[in-house]
Design an enzyme around this catalytic site. Structure first.
Site, PDB file in Angstrom:
ATOM      1  N   ARG A 108       0.859  -1.192  -0.041  1.00  0.00           N
ATOM      2  CA  ARG A 108       0.020   0.060   0.092  1.00  0.00           C
ATOM      3  C   ARG A 108       1.110   1.192  -0.098  1.00  0.00           C
ATOM      4  O   ARG A 108       1.622   1.531   0.899  1.00  0.00           O
ATOM      5  CB  ARG A 108      -0.801   0.002   1.284  1.00  0.00           C
ATOM      6  N   HIS A 135      -7.069   0.540  -6.723  1.00  0.00           N
ATOM      7  CA  HIS A 135      -7.147  -0.132  -5.623  1.00  0.00           C
ATOM      8  C   HIS A 135      -7.909  -1.505  -6.075  1.00  0.00           C
ATOM      9  O   HIS A 135      -9.032  -1.833  -5.709  1.00  0.00           O
ATOM     10  CB  HIS A 135      -8.060   0.395  -4.618  1.00  0.00           C
ATOM     11  N   GLN A 138      -9.640  -4.046  -3.680  1.00  0.00           N
ATOM     12  CA  GLN A 138     -10.961  -3.782  -3.347  1.00  0.00           C
ATOM     13  C   GLN A 138     -11.965  -4.028  -4.319  1.00  0.00           C
ATOM     14  O   GLN A 138     -13.250  -4.501  -4.175  1.00  0.00           O
ATOM     15  CB  GLN A 138     -11.044  -2.200  -3.255  1.00  0.00           C
ATOM     16  N   ASP A 229     -17.458   6.811  -2.013  1.00  0.00           N
ATOM     17  CA  ASP A 229     -16.357   7.057  -1.238  1.00  0.00           C
ATOM     18  C   ASP A 229     -16.053   8.485  -0.427  1.00  0.00           C
ATOM     19  O   ASP A 229     -16.618   9.196  -1.018  1.00  0.00           O
ATOM     20  CB  ASP A 229     -14.872   6.369  -2.093  1.00  0.00           C
ATOM     21  N   CYS A 268     -16.201   1.471  -0.004  1.00  0.00           N
ATOM     22  CA  CYS A 268     -15.119   0.593   0.353  1.00  0.00           C
ATOM     23  C   CYS A 268     -14.747   0.728   1.795  1.00  0.00           C
ATOM     24  O   CYS A 268     -14.282  -0.153   2.426  1.00  0.00           O
ATOM     25  CB  CYS A 268     -13.938   1.088  -0.278  1.00  0.00           C
ATOM     26  N   ARG A 296     -13.319  -8.956   1.131  1.00  0.00           N
ATOM     27  CA  ARG A 296     -12.009  -8.746   0.779  1.00  0.00           C
ATOM     28  C   ARG A 296     -11.209  -9.788   1.128  1.00  0.00           C
ATOM     29  O   ARG A 296     -10.176 -10.042   0.292  1.00  0.00           O
ATOM     30  CB  ARG A 296     -11.485  -7.491   1.950  1.00  0.00           C
TER      31      ARG A 296
END
Ligand code: CP
Ligand code: NVA
Length: 325
Positions: A108, A135, A138, A229, A268, A296
């Site tokens: 990340r 991402h 996700q 988001d 998310c 996830r």
């Protein structure tokens, strides 16, 4: 002679690194793992992944760590919030150390270039666990969540309402690869990356995806799900001007009514309740946000099985490690 025995060489820097059939295979495995938890046991026996984080996380860290544990493997967390990758030693040297111990690297990072640099320097799979542009993990969990709710890849449409950010980019890539519809609604000036949208529109000519980008919230009418988001992503400047631009785009009861009574709500997470979404919507019966969070783990377990099983004896390690120096 090196002790190194590469078990996989394919990276997930962005969702479009995976072919349509690979995504469908991963999603089928993820659904199977969720239905039959005993099937994951031993899938990663004797294997280690390391997880590098330049930014905070709850879901990504937990889901990879718990997932590796359930598969009989090991996940090691390396905190890089205070020492970004490439500062203590070069990114290439860092990666060439890690590949001697680990079967995959989960990262990340602040910048996409760190993912691609790490991927170029190492022979083990590098998995993007969020960067400024993408991402993909996700998106895999989101696809699993949509499919388990009856999303039809040929006929259903997903609506994004919010910033044209990393999560949005991965969902647009998902639509373009799998051929489903996506309507992206952003305030003017906060649209998704134009080059990425162009690539996805070009891909959609082959897959039949319908990709629409607009600032008109009425375009979400009839969408299967409404996804939002935070308007300020990690590392971005938190300005009053940006927050003001997103106020008319808050996902509240009225906005969900435009989509329709059956529309699911997706996020998310982490959510900023009272900003991009109201409590009423995120806590409603149509909200699937915690299913997304659970998925996830299932989707990433399936992804790890896919990447660790992929043997591609290319010259990646030798050819690209030199280039990265
Ligand atoms: N959705 C997500 O990636 O959550 P974290 O930032 O908590 O990992
Ligand atoms: N767009 C958000 C996603 C967090 C999971 C961010 O980058 O902070």
């Amino acid at each position: 002679m090196t002790m190194f025995d590469p078990v996989g060489t394919k990276d997930l820097a962005r969702l479009s690194d995976l072919a349509q059939h690979e995504i469908l295979d991963i999603l089928a495995t993820a659904a199977d793992f969720k239905r039959n938890p005993q099937r994951v046991a031993g899938a990663m026996a004797g294997k280690s992944i390391c997880m590098l984080f330049e930014k905070p996380s709850l879901r990504t860290r937990m889901s990879f760590e718990v997932g590796a544990f359930r598969m009989g493997g090991q996940a090691i967390y390396l905190d890089h919030k205070d020492t970004p990758l490439g500062t203590r030693e070069t990114l290439g040297d860092y990666g060439r150390n890690l590949e001697r111990w680990c079967h995959a690297i989960v990262a990340r990072v602040n910048r996409q270039a760190t993912i691609t640099g790490l991927a170029a320097a190492t022979r083990v799979p590098v998995i993007n666990a969020l960067c400024d542009m993408h991402h993909p993990c996700q998106a895999l969990a989101d696809l699993q969540t949509l499919l388990e709710r009856g999303f039809d890849l040929n006929h259903s449409r997903l609506a994004w309402v919010g910033d044209g950010n990393n999560v949005c980019h991965s969902l647009i890539e998902a639509a373009s690869i799998l051929g489903f519809g996506i309507t992206v609604v952003t305030p003017k000036g906060f649209e998704p990356d134009a080059a990425l949208v162009s690539q996805c529109v070009a891909r959609s000519m082959r897959t039949g995806a319908r990709i629409e980008v607009t600032s008109d919230v009425h375009a979400i009418a009839g969408a299967f799900a409404v996804y939002t988001d935070a308007c300020i992503s990690m590392g971005q400047a938190d300005t009053a001007e940006k927050k003001a631009a997103f106020e008319p785009y808050q996902v509240d009861r009225e906005l969900m009514a435009i989509a329709g009574p059956k529309a699911l709500f997706m996020h998310c997470l982490p959510a900023h309740r009272g900003e991009e979404v109201t409590d009423e919507v995120i806590d409603s019966a149509n909200s699937v946000v915690f299913d997304q969070a659970e998925n996830r783990m299932h989707a990433q377990n399936a992804l790890l099985c896919h990447l660790l099983a992929t043997k591609q004896p290319t010259a990646k390690g030798t050819a690209t490690a030199a280039a990265s120096r």
